[in-house]
Write an enzyme that holds these catalytic residues in place. Structure first.
Site, mmCIF file in Angstrom:
data_model
loop_
_atom_site.group_PDB
_atom_site.id
_atom_site.type_symbol
_atom_site.label_atom_id
_atom_site.label_comp_id
_atom_site.label_asym_id
_atom_site.label_seq_id
_atom_site.Cartn_x
_atom_site.Cartn_y
_atom_site.Cartn_z
ATOM 1 N N LEU A 77 0.826 -1.223 0.000
ATOM 2 C CA LEU A 77 0.000 0.000 0.000
ATOM 3 C C LEU A 77 0.853 1.264 0.000
ATOM 4 O O LEU A 77 0.320 2.369 -0.027
ATOM 5 C CB LEU A 77 -0.981 -0.015 1.190
ATOM 6 C CG LEU A 77 -2.017 -1.154 1.157
ATOM 7 C CD1 LEU A 77 -2.968 -1.063 2.348
ATOM 8 C CD2 LEU A 77 -2.813 -1.152 -0.146
ATOM 9 N N PHE A 79 2.631 3.263 2.109
ATOM 10 C CA PHE A 79 2.179 4.345 2.991
ATOM 11 C C PHE A 79 3.097 5.559 2.876
ATOM 12 O O PHE A 79 4.333 5.442 2.853
ATOM 13 C CB PHE A 79 2.143 3.879 4.449
ATOM 14 C CG PHE A 79 1.158 2.773 4.724
ATOM 15 C CD1 PHE A 79 -0.139 2.810 4.223
ATOM 16 C CD2 PHE A 79 1.519 1.680 5.516
ATOM 17 C CE1 PHE A 79 -1.053 1.801 4.495
ATOM 18 C CE2 PHE A 79 0.618 0.668 5.790
ATOM 19 C CZ PHE A 79 -0.666 0.723 5.273
ATOM 20 N N HIS A 80 2.494 6.750 2.841
ATOM 21 C CA HIS A 80 3.245 8.008 2.720
ATOM 22 C C HIS A 80 2.385 9.102 3.347
ATOM 23 O O HIS A 80 1.420 9.574 2.750
ATOM 24 C CB HIS A 80 3.498 8.307 1.233
ATOM 25 C CG HIS A 80 4.403 9.472 0.992
ATOM 26 N ND1 HIS A 80 4.842 9.825 -0.258
ATOM 27 C CD2 HIS A 80 4.959 10.367 1.831
ATOM 28 C CE1 HIS A 80 5.627 10.886 -0.189
ATOM 29 N NE2 HIS A 80 5.709 11.234 1.082
ATOM 30 N N PRO A 83 4.319 11.063 10.177
ATOM 31 C CA PRO A 83 4.815 9.885 10.903
ATOM 32 C C PRO A 83 3.747 9.180 11.756
ATOM 33 O O PRO A 83 3.639 7.946 11.731
ATOM 34 C CB PRO A 83 5.933 10.469 11.782
ATOM 35 C CG PRO A 83 6.451 11.621 10.983
ATOM 36 C CD PRO A 83 5.241 12.217 10.300
ATOM 37 N N THR A 136 9.630 2.960 -10.317
ATOM 38 C CA THR A 136 10.326 2.635 -11.571
ATOM 39 C C THR A 136 9.615 3.243 -12.781
ATOM 40 O O THR A 136 10.158 3.239 -13.876
ATOM 41 C CB THR A 136 10.460 1.113 -11.752
ATOM 42 O OG1 THR A 136 9.201 0.523 -11.497
ATOM 43 C CG2 THR A 136 11.500 0.535 -10.841
ATOM 44 N N GLY A 226 3.822 -10.945 -11.524
ATOM 45 C CA GLY A 226 2.376 -10.891 -11.709
ATOM 46 C C GLY A 226 1.945 -11.681 -12.914
ATOM 47 O O GLY A 226 1.794 -12.904 -12.876
ATOM 48 N N ARG A 227 1.760 -10.962 -14.042
ATOM 49 C CA ARG A 227 1.144 -11.564 -15.233
ATOM 50 C C ARG A 227 1.785 -12.842 -15.762
ATOM 51 O O ARG A 227 1.043 -13.722 -16.214
ATOM 52 C CB ARG A 227 1.041 -10.496 -16.331
ATOM 53 C CG ARG A 227 -0.021 -9.465 -15.985
ATOM 54 C CD ARG A 227 0.155 -8.185 -16.746
ATOM 55 N NE ARG A 227 1.344 -7.475 -16.303
ATOM 56 C CZ ARG A 227 1.738 -6.303 -16.797
ATOM 57 N NH1 ARG A 227 1.042 -5.737 -17.747
ATOM 58 N NH2 ARG A 227 2.823 -5.718 -16.335
HETATM 59 O O1 C5P Z 1 2.482 -8.348 -14.006
HETATM 60 P P1 C5P Z 1 3.813 -7.892 -13.509
HETATM 61 O O2 C5P Z 1 4.794 -9.014 -13.247
HETATM 62 O O3 C5P Z 1 4.417 -6.793 -14.341
HETATM 63 O O4 C5P Z 1 3.465 -7.276 -12.064
HETATM 64 C C1 C5P Z 1 4.419 -6.637 -11.272
HETATM 65 C C2 C5P Z 1 3.812 -6.181 -9.984
HETATM 66 O O5 C5P Z 1 4.787 -5.400 -9.302
HETATM 67 C C3 C5P Z 1 2.586 -5.290 -10.126
HETATM 68 O O6 C5P Z 1 1.757 -5.564 -8.989
HETATM 69 C C4 C5P Z 1 3.139 -3.899 -10.058
HETATM 70 O O7 C5P Z 1 2.218 -2.968 -9.539
HETATM 71 C C5 C5P Z 1 4.286 -4.095 -9.085
HETATM 72 N N1 C5P Z 1 5.340 -3.108 -9.182
HETATM 73 C C6 C5P Z 1 6.060 -2.855 -10.336
HETATM 74 N N2 C5P Z 1 7.037 -1.918 -10.355
HETATM 75 C C7 C5P Z 1 7.318 -1.240 -9.245
HETATM 76 C C8 C5P Z 1 6.629 -1.492 -8.065
HETATM 77 C C9 C5P Z 1 5.633 -2.441 -8.068
HETATM 78 O O8 C5P Z 1 5.815 -3.495 -11.360
HETATM 79 N N3 C5P Z 1 8.289 -0.360 -9.263
#
Ligand code: C5P
Length: 254
Positions: A77, A79-80, A83, A136, A226-227
């Site tokens: 999540l 958080f930001h 404090p 990123t 993920g995918r």
């Molecule tokens: O489907 P995929 O492998 O690209 O999913 C990567 C997961 O990592 C997603 O949940 C994405 O929101 C998360 N994520 C990312 N890059 C980041 C931080 C989180 O792809 N810098």
């Protein structure tokens, strides 16, 4: 120099069966589908990540269901806030039983220190506290536009130092940043990397990618995927193939 360091690091690494490194990103819009999906996996073989979309739809109950099924849950999540608010949110997350949670390093040292102190004050095992440095999705121009100097990579390294001093257990980073972070932060700083694509998999919207084997060889502790797993015709087989690639990489250097 670096290659020898990486080999020493891999030589003491347990296999995927002993220590699951893959965190499956449950990027589903529907909690029912997410639960149906995890039913195809096994909590002994992977961990799972719940992000903003699934949490906003499924709420804390979704997290509790996953925890009670036996999954280590990374609550992503980011958080930001001030404090006090972040510390209390971290406590709420810890009380759901999550294994890992994250905050934005740009929230500052005091915010991260507050989060760490609040987690330390809880009884029992606390979740890992991970900081997000520079998203990123942001390039050098984007960070200049919001008033930050230097390159995105400079800022990642600087914010990681601040995060570590504030008591964070590690950072989320792109696989391309892992080597520099290992060099500057040493072995006992947890590096969590998304942007992982097995060889031959569709890259989708990810640009700065690495294969599972490459990421582990570079020094990544946990791989967020993920995918390549959630959209695979056989998710369990896709997970096993990724674990196989990780274990081959480890075995090759032992
Ligand atoms: O489907 P995929 O492998 O690209 O999913 C990567 C997961 O990592 C997603 O949940 C994405 O929101 C998360 N994520 C990312 N890059 C980041 C931080 C989180 O792809 N810098």
């Amino acid at each position: 120099m670096r290659a020898r360091g990486a080999i020493r690091y891999l030589a003491v690494m347990p296999s995927s069966a002993e220590h699951p490194r893959v965190i499956v990103a449950l990027d589903f819009p529907d909690p029912g589908r997410a639960l149906e999906f995890v039913g195809q996996l096994d909590p002994r073989h992977c961990r799972v990540k719940v992000g903003k979309e699934l949490f906003t739809r499924g709420g804390p109950m979704m997290v509790e269901r996953l925890v009670s099924t036996g999954y280590d849950v990374f609550l992503d999540l980011k958080f930001h806030d001030i404090p006090n608010t972040v510390a209390r949110a971290c406590v709420a997350a810890a009380e759901l039983g999550v294994w890992m949670l994250n905050v934005h390093a740009l929230g500052g040292r005091k915010m991260m220190e507050g989060a760490r102190e609040a987690l330390e004050a809880l009884p029992g095992k606390r979740p890992l506290l991970i900081a997000v440095t520079v998203l990123t999705s942001l390039g050098d121009e984007d960070i200049h536009e919001v008033g930050m100097a230097g390159t995105a990579a400079d800022n990642v390294l600087r914010l990681a130092r601040v995060a570590r001093r504030a008591g964070a257990d590690g950072v989320v980073c792109s696989p391309r940043e892992v080597k520099a972070l290992r060099q500057t932060q040493g072995r006992d700083f947890c590096l969590v990397t998304p942007g992982i694509r097995p060889r031959g998999a569709a890259t989708g919207d990810q640009k700065r990618i690495m294969s599972p084997g490459e990421a582990v060889a570079a020094g990544s502790d946990y791989l967020v995927v993920g995918r390549p797993i959630t959209e695979a015709p056989d998710p369990l087989a896709a997970l096993q193939a990724i674990q196989g690639e990780i274990d081959t990489q480890i075995a090759a250097t032992q």
